[in-house]
Design an enzyme around this catalytic site. Structure first.
Site, mmCIF file in Angstrom:
data_model
loop_
_atom_site.group_PDB
_atom_site.id
_atom_site.type_symbol
_atom_site.label_atom_id
_atom_site.label_comp_id
_atom_site.label_asym_id
_atom_site.label_seq_id
_atom_site.Cartn_x
_atom_site.Cartn_y
_atom_site.Cartn_z
ATOM 1 N N ASP A 1 6.091 4.115 6.036
ATOM 2 C CA ASP A 1 4.855 4.154 5.259
ATOM 3 C C ASP A 1 3.926 5.266 5.772
ATOM 4 O OD1 ASP A 1 2.727 3.451 3.670
ATOM 5 O OD2 ASP A 1 2.667 1.349 4.300
ATOM 6 N N ASP B 1 -0.615 0.721 -4.031
ATOM 7 C CA ASP B 1 -0.182 -0.683 -3.999
ATOM 8 C C ASP B 1 -0.433 -1.469 -5.292
ATOM 9 O OD1 ASP B 1 0.253 0.115 -1.438
ATOM 10 O OD2 ASP B 1 -0.847 -1.529 -0.501
HETATM 11 C C1 GLA Z 1 0.536 0.151 2.555
HETATM 12 C C2 GLA Z 1 1.814 -0.133 1.740
HETATM 13 C C3 GLA Z 1 1.947 -1.619 1.524
HETATM 14 C C4 GLA Z 1 1.995 -2.336 2.869
HETATM 15 C C5 GLA Z 1 0.761 -1.999 3.688
HETATM 16 C C6 GLA Z 1 0.858 -2.538 5.107
HETATM 17 O O1 GLA Z 1 -0.613 -0.183 1.831
HETATM 18 O O2 GLA Z 1 1.780 0.550 0.523
HETATM 19 O O3 GLA Z 1 3.112 -1.900 0.771
HETATM 20 O O4 GLA Z 1 3.168 -1.967 3.539
HETATM 21 O O5 GLA Z 1 0.570 -0.588 3.781
HETATM 22 O O6 GLA Z 1 -0.230 -2.170 5.896
#
Ligand code: GLA
Length: 352
Positions: free
Chosen positions: A117, A177
């Protein structure tokens, strides 16, 4: 297909609950219909030892290897999470400067998937470096001595669908997200995946983010739309709810084998939007046996009579056989489609 901790639990995770989810994936029947991965998302890390080796938070995760053994013992696979930056999105230890070492550690623990990520890497690298940053971990995973599925997460920046597979990625997020609400799911599922179909195929998929089915913020109808759309899009099906506590409706949405068969069709073609009139949309996905999956969606708030000709949906003739995948029964083939679709609802068909 599998389950991921983030959507429902955020940082509220530990070894015991991950084991419970693994057990429930099996006992609920989800494993039998194809769900296989148990993915630990952010917040499992503490820091590094004097050799630079990544350490799980020992209070919550006393032994990753033992946890992986347990998950494997259930016939499942274990996923984990990191960032190319020094910190993950929730502020935990990332893999910056330790990429190869971390890949080897994951392989040693018996990890089967890494979600990687972007997060704090955005402060260190320029967007044009993103490809090589992801490729670095992709190569490290390939050299680690164990097949590890590589899930790229950088929110669709820099047109990742054009280079994600080259960087070693098996899937890449296409957006920021998801949220457990109709507006966000609708925007991601319908509007943000248009034109991405050419980039998906076996081994390398567009990822419109994890499922929210069962988390309570949408109606049963809306969750059915969510599941239908993700299946048409050949998206990873990562349940994001509390598996220990599922209503019959939620189970019937997550575990409909005929809908899952659309998602998992071996041809790996992603659906495209074939037709649109106002709030009505038809998405079409060609399947390996020559049949076509059609999602007839009503994005409007109230029930709507939708009518279209099969040719509008890209079919060359009236289908010989039509199956309604949510009603799970065949319907009599007629020369065009006409039916009432509830607000935010779907009729999902397979036509031969
Ligand atoms: C980002 C990702 C999410 C999750 C969070 C965790 O926002 O896009 O899917 O993994 O980090 O902190």
């Amino acid at each position: 297909m599998g389950w991921n901790s983030w959507n429902k639990f955020g940082c509220g995770i530990d070894d015991a609950m991950i084991r419970e989810m693994a057990g429930t994936l099996v006992s609920s029947g989800m494993k039998a219909v194809g769900y296989e991965f148990i993915n630990i998302d952010d917040c499992w890390q503490s820091g590094r030892d004097k050799n630079g080796m990544i350490q799980p938070d020992a209070k919550r995760f006393p032994g990753m290897k033992a946890l992986a053994d347990y998950v494997h013992g259930k016939g499942l696979k274990l996923g984990i999470y990191s960032s190319p930056g020094p910190k993950t999105c929730a502020g935990f230890e990332g893999s910056y400067g330790h990429e190869e070492q971390d890949a080897r550690t994951y392989a040693d623990w018996g990890i089967d998937l890494l979600k990687y990520d972007w997060c704090s890497a955005g402060k260190l690298y320029k967007p044009e470096q993103m490809h090589s940053v992801y490729q670095k971990m992709g190569a490290a995973l390939q050299a680690a001595g164990r097949p590890i599925f590589y899930s790229i997460c950088q929110y669709g920046l820099a047109e990742v669908w054009k280079w994600g597979a080259q960087a070693g990625g098996n899937l890449w997020r296409t957006t920021t997200d998801i949220g457990d609400n109709w507006n966000r799911m609708e925007e991601i599922g319908f509007d943000r995946q248009l034109h991405l179909a050419p980039y998906a195929g076996p081994g390398h998929w567009n990822d419109p983010d994890m499922l929210e089915v069962g988390n309570g913020g949408m109606s049963v109808e809306e969750y059915r739309t969510h599941m239908s759309l993700w299946s048409l899009l050949a998206a990873p099906l990562l349940a994001g709810n509390d598996l220990r506590n599922m209503s019959r409706d939620v189970k019937s949405i997550l575990m409909n084998p005929e809908v899952i068969a659309i998602d998992q069709d071996p041809l790996g073609n992603e659906a495209t939007r074939a037709w649109k009139r106002g709030a009505a949309e038809v998405w079409s996905r060609p399947l390996q046996d020559g049949s076509v999956a059609l999602g007839v969606f009503n994005r409007g708030d109230t029930a709507h009579e939708i009518q279209f000709n099969w040719a509008d949906a890209g079919l060359h003739r009236t289908p010989a056989r039509i199956r309604d995948l949510w009603l799970r029964k065949d319907i009599v083939p007629v020369s065009s489609f006409s039916g009432e679709v509830p607000g935010h609802g779907v009729v999902l068909l397979r036509t031969w």
